[in-house]
Design a protein around this motif. Structure first.
Motif, PDB file in Angstrom:
ATOM      1  N   LEU A 101       0.764  -1.124   0.356  1.00 40.97           N
ATOM      2  CA  LEU A 101       0.071  -0.353  -0.118  1.00 40.97           C
ATOM      3  C   LEU A 101       1.008   1.142   0.235  1.00 40.97           C
ATOM      4  O   LEU A 101       0.352   2.517  -0.656  1.00 40.97           O
ATOM      5  CB  LEU A 101      -0.806   0.350   1.430  1.00 40.97           C
ATOM      6  CG  LEU A 101      -1.825  -1.258   1.466  1.00 40.97           C
ATOM      7  CD1 LEU A 101      -2.707  -0.922   2.445  1.00 40.97           C
ATOM      8  CD2 LEU A 101      -2.903  -1.900  -0.230  1.00 40.97           C
ATOM      9  N   ALA A 102       2.137   0.631   1.132  1.00 46.34           N
ATOM     10  CA  ALA A 102       2.576   2.213   0.543  1.00 46.34           C
ATOM     11  C   ALA A 102       3.302   2.466  -0.567  1.00 46.34           C
ATOM     12  O   ALA A 102       3.626   3.319  -1.558  1.00 46.34           O
ATOM     13  CB  ALA A 102       3.637   2.373   1.930  1.00 46.34           C
ATOM     14  N   ILE A 120       1.005   4.409  -2.790  1.00 43.12           N
ATOM     15  CA  ILE A 120       0.497   5.411  -2.383  1.00 43.12           C
ATOM     16  C   ILE A 120       2.032   6.568  -3.035  1.00 43.12           C
ATOM     17  O   ILE A 120       2.242   7.804  -3.807  1.00 43.12           O
ATOM     18  CB  ILE A 120       1.022   5.568  -1.211  1.00 43.12           C
ATOM     19  CG1 ILE A 120      -0.898   5.280  -0.080  1.00 43.12           C
ATOM     20  CG2 ILE A 120       0.427   7.410  -0.240  1.00 43.12           C
ATOM     21  CD1 ILE A 120      -0.895   5.184   0.998  1.00 43.12           C
ATOM     22  N   ALA A 121       3.431   5.696  -2.805  1.00 43.21           N
ATOM     23  CA  ALA A 121       4.286   6.567  -3.312  1.00 43.21           C
ATOM     24  C   ALA A 121       4.076   6.649  -4.822  1.00 43.21           C
ATOM     25  O   ALA A 121       4.553   7.953  -5.675  1.00 43.21           O
ATOM     26  CB  ALA A 121       5.914   5.623  -3.032  1.00 43.21           C
ATOM     27  N   THR A 138       2.228   6.864  -6.971  1.00 47.01           N
ATOM     28  CA  THR A 138       0.406   7.714  -7.572  1.00 47.01           C
ATOM     29  C   THR A 138       0.719   9.143  -7.125  1.00 47.01           C
ATOM     30  O   THR A 138       0.497   9.905  -7.931  1.00 47.01           O
ATOM     31  CB  THR A 138      -0.805   7.432  -7.050  1.00 47.01           C
ATOM     32  OG1 THR A 138      -0.380   6.892  -5.487  1.00 47.01           O
ATOM     33  CG2 THR A 138      -0.865   5.439  -7.490  1.00 47.01           C
ATOM     34  N   THR A 139       1.299   9.028  -6.006  1.00 48.40           N
ATOM     35  CA  THR A 139       1.413  10.473  -5.612  1.00 48.40           C
ATOM     36  C   THR A 139       2.513  11.197  -6.014  1.00 48.40           C
ATOM     37  O   THR A 139       2.654  12.146  -6.574  1.00 48.40           O
ATOM     38  CB  THR A 139       1.698  10.914  -4.337  1.00 48.40           C
ATOM     39  OG1 THR A 139       2.730   9.832  -3.626  1.00 48.40           O
ATOM     40  CG2 THR A 139       0.079  10.262  -3.490  1.00 48.40           C
ATOM     41  N   ARG A 185       7.337   3.003   2.531  1.00 41.25           N
ATOM     42  CA  ARG A 185       7.672   1.659   2.841  1.00 41.25           C
ATOM     43  C   ARG A 185       7.294   1.009   3.826  1.00 41.25           C
ATOM     44  O   ARG A 185       7.053  -0.154   4.904  1.00 41.25           O
ATOM     45  CB  ARG A 185       7.515   0.492   2.028  1.00 41.25           C
ATOM     46  CG  ARG A 185       9.028   0.340   1.642  1.00 41.25           C
ATOM     47  CD  ARG A 185       9.771  -0.758   0.925  1.00 41.25           C
ATOM     48  NE  ARG A 185       9.343  -0.606  -0.543  1.00 41.25           N
ATOM     49  CZ  ARG A 185       9.988  -1.386  -1.255  1.00 41.25           C
ATOM     50  NH1 ARG A 185      10.514  -2.229  -1.130  1.00 41.25           N
ATOM     51  NH2 ARG A 185       8.786  -1.398  -2.860  1.00 41.25           N
ATOM     52  N   LEU A 243       5.250   3.509   6.957  1.00 38.36           N
ATOM     53  CA  LEU A 243       4.171   3.036   7.188  1.00 38.36           C
ATOM     54  C   LEU A 243       3.893   1.772   8.022  1.00 38.36           C
ATOM     55  O   LEU A 243       2.777   1.285   8.931  1.00 38.36           O
ATOM     56  CB  LEU A 243       3.200   2.960   5.896  1.00 38.36           C
ATOM     57  CG  LEU A 243       1.624   3.178   5.735  1.00 38.36           C
ATOM     58  CD1 LEU A 243       1.412   3.807   4.637  1.00 38.36           C
ATOM     59  CD2 LEU A 243       1.132   1.799   5.306  1.00 38.36           C
TER      60      LEU A 243
END
Length: 489
Positions: free
Chosen positions: A104-105, A108-109, A111-112, A355, A358
């Motif tokens: 998940l981290a 997020i990394a 896509t942001t 990663r 989080l």
């Protein structure tokens, strides 16, 4: 979306509806894959793999392909044809975990897509990475002035450590420098040394004792001989858990010699360093906090995905002196906050610290300590029982969570016969499909190995392992006694 926009080939953006559907399709595949790991073959299916790989070769596609058509062969055909390293039965080599919050981290990394090479570009995000490095520092009991960086793995951490030691202790006279490793040190050290300008003829290989630990007396002799020859000893490596047998070098004694001889002491803690989180195991790793630098692999001891390594350097300014640079298009360097580009070779980089941060924030240190303690206890439990199996000789009891052994019997009249039988034992257990075991050539002997470091490995897998090793060992020895001929897998 207008008709003209739909047909705009230059538009690579996707609508919220499209992104949500794609995400759900991938998530469904991933969850099903993870749920099936306990029943998946431990070693994957490699039959006809060469032909498959040849058939996969293709030129770049001119037109796009629907996501479902890409996911189907990936999950149904290609991923299953590999080692099931994240599975509970993976006891070979040293596992990498792939724990879910880290995925998940990464999502997020990616896509942001924030730039974290320099502090000024994403100050709060870089601070998260700094926090994660500080947590590793504190677990290793390194001082506050320690700095480090996340790497793709132990090899790049080794390279940066050698370059840092070389820069500080040798300066421009690289050719005179000599470096010391044991015969059981990881092979990536010699490769990293070469990349850092230390030629093979300046890397000294030190023998190990009967417990496969670096011999400090021989190390001392090599250092003295090199000084007498006009060379410049500058760096020594000790290992907190070797890959072959799990041996922990006498780190404290190496630290004493390094201090006396003015050597940079690096601890390879890629496999075993995180066991230092457990107060009860710190005596086994005594001396580790005195190292000048240490390699850690969170993709091993913290169960994170492959590609998560770390380096800590006691003298953080030495690491900064190696890497710090500036350019007209960059903001001025600042010194108050951690700045990744000042401590590592990369300027353009991803966000590897997220990663780690989080996942540790999600689970907390207490649960991590419990998981590591369980892996250690499972290895000790299994080793005690494997040692009782008729024909098994324990060569290396678990100092951490890895142990090594071989088969012996009067029917196996030569060392070569014992090696063949031991190799066959590993292969036969693996071929059953529920577990994957591996061995290693150690000196003149082939040893079987069992490494417990997957967060999914629990008591049931270890009971199964002991039972299958016992059954296959009995079959192999019966075959050897009956035929007196060569054994096969």
């Amino acid at each position: 979306m207008t008709e003209s926009r739909e047909h705009d080939l230059a538009n690579l953006d996707l609508s919220p509806t499209e992104m949500r559907a794609m995400g759900e399709a991938v998530l469904a595949r991933v969850v099903a894959h993870l749920a099936g790991l306990p029943d998946a073959p431990s070693c994957g299916d490699f039959r006809g793999i060469e032909a498959l790989c040849r058939s996969m070769r293709e030129s770049v596609p001119e037109q796009g392909t629907a996501l479902d058509a890409l996911l189907a062969p990936l999950f149904d055909e290609w991923i299953p044809r590999s080692f099931t390293a994240p599975g509970p039965g993976y006891l070979a080599y040293i596992p990498g975990g792939g724990i879910y919050p880290a995925a998940l981290a990464d999502f997020i990394a990616d896509t942001t897509n924030r730039y974290t090479g320099i502090w000024q570009a994403a100050p709060a995000l870089v601070q998260l990475e700094a926090n994660a490095l500080d947590w590793l520092r504190d677990w290793m009991q390194f001082p506050a002035e320690t700095r480090g960086l996340f790497t793709t793995g132990g090899s790049m951490a080794m390279f940066n450590a050698i370059a840092c030691a070389r820069e500080k202790l040798l300066g421009d006279d690289i050719r005179a420098g000599t470096l010391y490793v044991s015969s059981q040190s990881h092979h990536c050290i010699a490769k990293a040394a070469r990349l850092a300008g230390i030629a093979h003829d300046r890397v000294r290989i030190i023998d190990v004792d009967h417990q496969f630990r670096l011999r400090v007396d021989e190390l001392e002799g090599f250092v003295a001989a090199d000084r007498a020859a006009g060379l410049e000893p500058f760096m020594v490596f000790s290992t907190a858990g070797t890959t072959n047998t799990g041996a922990v070098d006498p780190i404290g004694a190496v630290a004493d010699l390094a201090a006396r001889e003015r050597l940079w002491h690096h601890v390879d803690g890629a496999y075993g360093g995180f066991f230092h989180m457990l107060p009860e195991l710190r005596p086994s790793l005594a001396g580790l906090p005195r190292a000048d630098s240490i390699t850690l692999d969170p993709h091993k001891g913290l169960f994170l995905p492959y590609g998560t390594g770390a380096l800590l350097v006691r003298d953080g300014e030495a690491l900064r002196a190696l890497h710090s640079s500036t350019a007209g298009y960059l903001p001025d360097n600042q010194s108050e906050f951690y700045d990744p580009a000042q401590y590592g070779p990369d300027l353009s980089r991803g966000f590897p610290g997220l990663r780690v941060w989080l996942t540790l924030k999600f689970f907390g240190a207490e649960r991590y300590r419990a998981a590591l303690a369980e892996k250690r206890a499972l290895a000790v439990w299994a080793a005690e029982r494997v040692a009782q199996i008729p024909g098994i000789v324990m060569d290396a009891a678990p100092q951490l969570s890895l142990f090594a052994f071989h088969l012996a019997d009067p029917a196996l009249s030569t060392r070569e016969a014992e090696d063949v039988a031991t190799r066959a034992l590993m292969e036969r257990v693996t071929r059953r499909g529920q577990l994957m075991l591996a061995g290693a050539a150690v000196g003149e002997r082939f040893l079987g190995r069992i490494c417990v470091l997957s967060f999914r490995t629990r008591r049931a897998e270890m009971e199964l392992c002991v039972r299958q090793v016992a059954e296959e060992a009995a079959l192999l020895l019966a075959e050897a006694r009956r035929t007196g001929g060569p054994l096969t897998a």
